[in-house]
Design a protein around this motif. Structure first.
Motif, PDB file in Angstrom:
ATOM      1  N   TYR A 843       0.845  -1.196   0.000  1.00  0.00           N
ATOM      2  CA  TYR A 843       0.000   0.000   0.000  1.00  0.00           C
ATOM      3  C   TYR A 843       0.881   1.247   0.000  1.00  0.00           C
ATOM      4  O   TYR A 843       2.069   1.199   0.339  1.00  0.00           O
ATOM      5  N   LEU A 844       0.260   2.341  -0.375  1.00  0.00           N
ATOM      6  CA  LEU A 844       0.986   3.601  -0.474  1.00  0.00           C
ATOM      7  C   LEU A 844       0.272   4.668   0.341  1.00  0.00           C
ATOM      8  O   LEU A 844      -0.956   4.657   0.461  1.00  0.00           O
ATOM      9  N   GLN A 845       1.065   5.593   0.895  1.00  0.00           N
ATOM     10  CA  GLN A 845       0.481   6.752   1.572  1.00  0.00           C
ATOM     11  C   GLN A 845       1.061   8.037   1.009  1.00  0.00           C
ATOM     12  O   GLN A 845       2.269   8.184   0.874  1.00  0.00           O
ATOM     13  N   ASP A 846       0.162   8.953   0.646  1.00  0.00           N
ATOM     14  CA  ASP A 846       0.514  10.329   0.278  1.00  0.00           C
ATOM     15  C   ASP A 846      -0.625  11.175   0.808  1.00  0.00           C
ATOM     16  O   ASP A 846      -1.595  11.436   0.116  1.00  0.00           O
ATOM     17  N   LYS A 855      -6.369   1.008   7.740  1.00  0.00           N
ATOM     18  CA  LYS A 855      -6.266   0.853   9.197  1.00  0.00           C
ATOM     19  C   LYS A 855      -5.683  -0.505   9.566  1.00  0.00           C
ATOM     20  O   LYS A 855      -4.897  -0.637  10.503  1.00  0.00           O
ATOM     21  N   LYS A 856      -6.118  -1.509   8.828  1.00  0.00           N
ATOM     22  CA  LYS A 856      -5.603  -2.858   9.047  1.00  0.00           C
ATOM     23  C   LYS A 856      -5.872  -3.677   7.797  1.00  0.00           C
ATOM     24  O   LYS A 856      -6.715  -3.313   6.964  1.00  0.00           O
ATOM     25  N   VAL A 857      -5.156  -4.797   7.668  1.00  0.00           N
ATOM     26  CA  VAL A 857      -5.353  -5.713   6.551  1.00  0.00           C
ATOM     27  C   VAL A 857      -5.574  -7.114   7.125  1.00  0.00           C
ATOM     28  O   VAL A 857      -4.804  -7.576   7.981  1.00  0.00           O
ATOM     29  N   GLU A 858      -6.616  -7.767   6.650  1.00  0.00           N
ATOM     30  CA  GLU A 858      -6.923  -9.126   7.091  1.00  0.00           C
ATOM     31  C   GLU A 858      -6.703 -10.092   5.938  1.00  0.00           C
ATOM     32  O   GLU A 858      -7.039  -9.799   4.782  1.00  0.00           O
ATOM     33  N   ASP A 875      -1.940  -4.821  11.527  1.00  0.00           N
ATOM     34  CA  ASP A 875      -2.340  -3.434  11.813  1.00  0.00           C
ATOM     35  C   ASP A 875      -1.379  -2.442  11.178  1.00  0.00           C
ATOM     36  O   ASP A 875      -0.189  -2.718  11.009  1.00  0.00           O
ATOM     37  N   ASN A 876      -1.924  -1.283  10.860  1.00  0.00           N
ATOM     38  CA  ASN A 876      -1.102  -0.215  10.297  1.00  0.00           C
ATOM     39  C   ASN A 876      -0.241   0.434  11.370  1.00  0.00           C
ATOM     40  O   ASN A 876      -0.671   0.615  12.515  1.00  0.00           O
ATOM     41  N   THR A 877       0.985   0.793  11.027  1.00  0.00           N
ATOM     42  CA  THR A 877       1.894   1.469  11.970  1.00  0.00           C
ATOM     43  C   THR A 877       2.356   2.825  11.454  1.00  0.00           C
ATOM     44  O   THR A 877       3.189   3.475  12.073  1.00  0.00           O
ATOM     45  N   VAL A 878       1.815   3.272  10.319  1.00  0.00           N
ATOM     46  CA  VAL A 878       2.225   4.546   9.728  1.00  0.00           C
ATOM     47  C   VAL A 878       1.267   5.644  10.180  1.00  0.00           C
ATOM     48  O   VAL A 878       0.047   5.509  10.050  1.00  0.00           O
ATOM     49  N   ASP A 879       1.799   6.716  10.730  1.00  0.00           N
ATOM     50  CA  ASP A 879       1.003   7.840  11.197  1.00  0.00           C
ATOM     51  C   ASP A 879       0.309   8.507  10.013  1.00  0.00           C
ATOM     52  O   ASP A 879       0.957   8.861   9.015  1.00  0.00           O
ATOM     53  N   SER A 880      -0.981   8.700  10.109  1.00  0.00           N
ATOM     54  CA  SER A 880      -1.720   9.322   9.007  1.00  0.00           C
ATOM     55  C   SER A 880      -1.279  10.764   8.758  1.00  0.00           C
ATOM     56  O   SER A 880      -1.467  11.293   7.655  1.00  0.00           O
ATOM     57  N   LYS A 881      -0.677  11.411   9.748  1.00  0.00           N
ATOM     58  CA  LYS A 881      -0.208  12.787   9.587  1.00  0.00           C
ATOM     59  C   LYS A 881       1.173  12.861   8.933  1.00  0.00           C
ATOM     60  O   LYS A 881       1.636  13.949   8.595  1.00  0.00           O
ATOM     61  N   ASP A 882       1.814  11.721   8.760  1.00  0.00           N
ATOM     62  CA  ASP A 882       3.140  11.694   8.142  1.00  0.00           C
ATOM     63  C   ASP A 882       3.003  12.037   6.662  1.00  0.00           C
ATOM     64  O   ASP A 882       2.384  11.310   5.891  1.00  0.00           O
TER      65      ASP A 882
END
Length: 933
Positions: A843-846, A855-858, A875-882
């Motif tokens: 997955y990617l975050q921008d 939030k999580k992957v099952e 579970d996700n460990t990346v801060d959404s504000k990052d």
């Protein structure tokens, strides 16, 4: 004789300046609709833009801080952007109130009525209904003047809120005495590190009555990232409090000097009259006659908007903050900020070369200093920040236009050095562009627009090289200026993206997608201003190209693909509301149909510019929208900035007089000859003979299935049937084998993962090498996706999720699948039971682009495809504000499990939170590769 001429010129100038052109200016034009202008007080090119703010969010139509549809004012801030698409500025906000002071903007804001609001050049006034306060604003270049009349007696407050508008990174308020405070504000929005200092002087003593500061609070100094203060005093009914605010980009000392130079008057009316005089001086450069006062208002407001920016960005002593955040002094020129060059190179800057050559030289001297201090020419510079917004390196267009028109006052060699430097960088697809002669989807997003605009800019650099007698550089950049040929598809006549050696498919010229900048193929397929004859020849001649111009005006007036707020003012697919279309109607002149150009230009002038708040068909973009109107109504337009000539149409007004800097006057009427108009203002510029350069051969197209099961047929197609083609293949068994190019004789078949390279040759000139990779499927799995993919982000189909090709951080290149506002769910079918110990999905975050990690992957397993057992949750460990663009594998190590089917569920983040600029909108999940071992 010379002495007498000067006296006459001065007399004429005095007569012109004494005429009241500012009375026609209506600052409310563009404050409604999508114009994004503001109605407040400013003098030409001033540092202060003192205007009311009715929007405190980052909404599209609130970018200037004000929208005519609103009925609440939050305050009056001193910096604003004219017609842009971003919500920066709004610095040093003051708001008068009465009663018990509040620092909550819901409390200190006030309703107002347009019936009690007026605006003119250099002046703004309004009644604040909540407390019956009359506000009047005017300004000098660096000092804003406020006058508040409190129509009721009681406790008067002046609120200073440093958290107004963009994000406060660092704030400071020093109370010098009961009449004087100093303010520092460092903020972040589109420009990530904006500095501004202010000295504020009140006309009567005020006490600090309320404060909110999360930093230091000592010795009458307050700091923090949350900082607001209220200053109060009792007032009688009808009493006035005046406030003067001096700005500086350099420090308190600079603000103090600016106050001493421009803030000593206590006569508000005198400052207002001086602002009006300043406007008349600038507006009088073009004298228009008409019996239609609405048309005069539209014209002079357009000129007013052109003169609203760039903004002086130095103190009265010449000190300024450079691009490296160090301090410098401008010697012999004025230093400016706010360069929306992707917009303004087209018309606003060419207009300035005609009526303000000295200021044009100052702009270029500013460019040179920014190159020296920041490493490159500005692209979209704001408050000493390079925002990197938009594309190209269009400062070179402004420089080339000035040089070819004989404008002096800057170092030609240094300007050329800076221009060449911008063209030789390895950023934003330039590395691929230099190597391959075009940018593909695989290299960089917005690849078509960047290729075309780089090619035009390279032509501009070639014109500079010609003037400076740099023959080899001239040939090099003229060759690069032909790079548009590699994206011209002769089969359909459009500029089309290329991906993996082939044309990007499916193709719809109306589709707005990540291959174009704020537009689609219709808008960009006419952008070859440096070689219009070559573009016409590619279409098969003037008659066919005329039909192609006709086609954009008669196409359906709807776009497909992504919603793009900038695309407005549609006539067919022609979009007057955005810049890429602005030159297209003038192309009729090149096919000997000037009457068609006249017809289209007249229609646009009549219908898309009105003397109303929504009188602009698109956002103003720092004067570009208005500069188009000014030039077109004069009967001229610069289709190719960098050529000392205009394209012409019939002038819109009966008579126009241009009063030029050399003291001469040019008169334009509807009977003025087109050849006379063509060289208007540049009659004495001599042409320089071109050096010889070679015609570029376009790169061939390679066609095959990018992902295949067992084999695929490869076809190589030259873009010119006269070209010979040579090719080479390298597969997984050829890694250590030296291979050479062979003559291409026809289609061939490959059955392994293979790289195919090819080039074309004509008259001894080789094209760049096209390289494409064709992958044999790493598996024969199937996948069913139960979520609805966004049609803009399909990555080519469902098999992209299991093809072994990984997307990069630049998601705009199209290798990721995007799902908005929903949980992603897919079922993987191995076709037969498999022993599994590890499952993974990527997955990617921008977060600035609304793309957040799930939030999580099952992960679930099944043997029959119906009954699934949960294997593991990650579970996700990346801060959404990052805000860092990043990729994360959600990997699950599991106990050995036998299964034919695997289900993946990635739970979306949900609505964007309050801290996000798009608060309330639906976030995206971006997923690429799913793997199992």
């Amino acid at each position: 004789m010379r002495k007498g001429f000067i006296v006459v010129s001065l007399f004429i100038a005095q007569v012109i300046y004494s005429q009241n052109y500012s009375r026609y200016v209506n600052p409310f034009i563009g404050t409604g609709g999508h114009g994004h202008t503001f109605p407040g007080a400013i003098v030409p090119f001033g540092m202060v833009q003192l205007s009311p703010d009715t929007r405190i969010d980052g909404s599209w139509d609130g970018c200037s801080g004000y929208h005519y549809s609103d009925s609440v004012i939050y305050g009056f801030s001193h910096t604003h952007l004219n017609g842009t698409g971003v919500s920066d500025y709004g610095d040093i906000m003051l708001m008068p109130t009465m009663g018990n002071p509040s620092l909550d903007n819901k409390d200190y804001s006030s309703e107002f009525s347009h019936k009690n609001e007026t605006a003119s050049a250099g002046f703004y006034s309004v009644k604040l209904d909540k407390n019956n306060i009359d506000v009047r604003l005017t300004t000098t270049k660096r000092v804003g003047y406020h006058e508040y009349t409190f129509n009721n007696s009681g406790n008067a407050n002046i609120i200073l809120d440093l958290n107004h508008r963009d994000k406060l990174l660092e704030g400071e308020v020093k109370i010098i005495d009961d009449r004087t405070i100093e303010v520092f504000r460092r903020s972040e929005a589109w420009a990530t590190n904006q500095y501004i200092y202010a000295r504020i002087e009140f006309s009567k003593p005020l006490k600090l009555t309320k404060k909110e500061a999360n930093g230091k609070q000592e010795n009458n100094m307050y700091t923090g990232t949350k900082l607001a203060l209220a200053f109060s005093a009792p007032v009688k009914k009808g009493e006035k409090i005046s406030v003067k605010v001096a700005l500086s980009p350099t420090g308190y000392e600079g603000a103090g000097k600016n106050m001493l130079a421009e803030g000593q008057s206590n006569d508000f009316e005198n400052i207002r009259k001086q602002a009006d005089k300043d406007w008349n001086k600038e507006l009088s450069k073009i004298e228009v006659k008409s019996d239609n006062t609405n048309k005069l208002s539209i014209f002079y407001t357009a000129l007013y908007h052109v003169f609203t920016q760039p903004n002086i960005y130095m103190d009265v002593d010449g000190k300024y903050r450079g691009r490296d955040n160090k301090f410098y002094t401008a010697n012999g020129f004025d230093y400016y900020s706010v360069f929306s060059l992707w917009d303004t190179f087209r018309a606003a800057h060419p207009l300035m070369t005609l009526i303000d050559r000295k200021r044009t030289a100052d702009f270029i001297n500013t460019f040179i200093r920014q190159y020296e201090q920041g490493g490159k020419l500005p692209v979209w510079e704001l408050a000493s920040n390079e925002t990197e917004c938009m594309i190209g390196y269009h400062a070179v267009s402004v420089i080339a236009d000035a040089m070819t028109k004989g404008i002096k006052g800057f170092d030609y060699e240094k300007a050329y050095e800076a221009s060449k430097n911008s063209a030789m960088l390895d950023i934003f697809g330039l590395n691929a562009y230099k190597q391959n002669n075009y940018i593909s989807v695989d290299d960089e997003h917005e690849s078509v627009s960047k290729t075309l605009e780089y090619a035009y800019d390279d032509w501009c650099i070639a014109q500079m090289a010609k003037i400076l007698n740099k023959k080899e550089d001239y040939r090099y950049f003229m060759n690069r200026s032909q790079n548009w040929k590699n994206l011209y598809n002769p089969e359909n006549g459009f500029m089309q993206a290329r991906k993996n050696g082939n044309w990007y498919q499916p193709f719809d010229p109306r589709e707005v997608n990540n291959n174009y900048t704020e537009g689609n193929s219709w808008h960009y397929s006419y952008f070859v201003p440096q070689d219009i004859p070559g573009l016409i020849d590619s279409h098969g001649g003037k008659e066919k190209f005329e039909q192609f111009i006709d086609a954009i005006f008669t196409a359906p007036s709807t776009t497909t693909g992504r919603e793009q707020a900038d695309i407005t003012g549609l006539i067919g697919q022609y979009a007057q509301g955005n810049e890429p279309s602005h030159h297209i109607a003038y192309l009729y002149n090149f096919v000997d149909k000037p009457q068609k150009a006249d017809e289209k230009i007249r229609y646009i002038l009549d219908h898309f510019y009105q003397n109303t708040p929504d009188g602009l068909i698109g956002n103003e973009d720092c004067g570009q929208m208005s500069a188009w109107y000014v030039l077109s109504s004069m009967g001229i337009y610069s289709v190719t900035p960098g050529k000392p000539e205009w394209e012409t149409v019939t002038p819109y007004f009966d008579e126009i007089k241009l009063h030029l800097e050399d003291g001469t006057t040019r008169t334009i009427t509807k009977n003025t000859g087109k050849e006379e108009l063509r060289k208007l203002g540049f009659e004495n510029v001599k042409s320089i003979k071109d050096f010889k350069y070679n015609e570029q051969t376009a790169s061939p197209v390679i066609v095959a299935d990018r992902l295949f099961d067992f084999s695929t047929k490869v076809q190589i197609i030259p873009l010119n049937p006269k070209d010979k083609v040579y090719y080479m293949t390298i597969d997984e068994n050829d890694k250590n084998v030296r291979k050479t190019f062979s003559t291409y004789k026809g289609p061939f078949t490959i059955n392994k993962t293979t790289q195919v390279s090819a080039y074309a040759q004509r008259n001894g000139e080789k094209s760049s090498v096209t390289t494409a990779n064709f992958n044999r499927r790493p598996n024969h799995w199937d996948i069913t996706v139960n979520s609805k993919v966004n049609p803009q982000y399909t990555a080519g189909g469902k098999l992209a999720l299991i093809d072994g090709i990984n997307g990069t951080e630049n998601w705009r290149k199209g290798e990721w699948q995007g799902y908005q506002g929903q949980t992603f769910e897919a079922i993987l079918d191995f076709k037969s039971p498999q022993q599994l110990t590890r499952l993974s999905s990527t997955y990617l975050q921008d977060n600035r682009a609304w793309i957040l990690m799930p939030k999580k992957v099952e992960y679930y397993a099944s043997m029959n495809g119906k009954d699934f057992i949960l294997l593991k949750t990650v579970d996700n460990t990346v801060d959404s504000k990052d805000e860092k663009v990043q990729i994360k594998d959600f990997t699950a190590d599991i106990l050995p499990t036998e299964a034919r089917y695997i289900k993946i569920k990635a739970y979306h983040f949900g609505k964007l939170p309050e801290w996000h600029q798009g608060a309330g909108g639906d976030s995206y999940i971006f997923i690429d590769e799913i793997s199992a071992q």
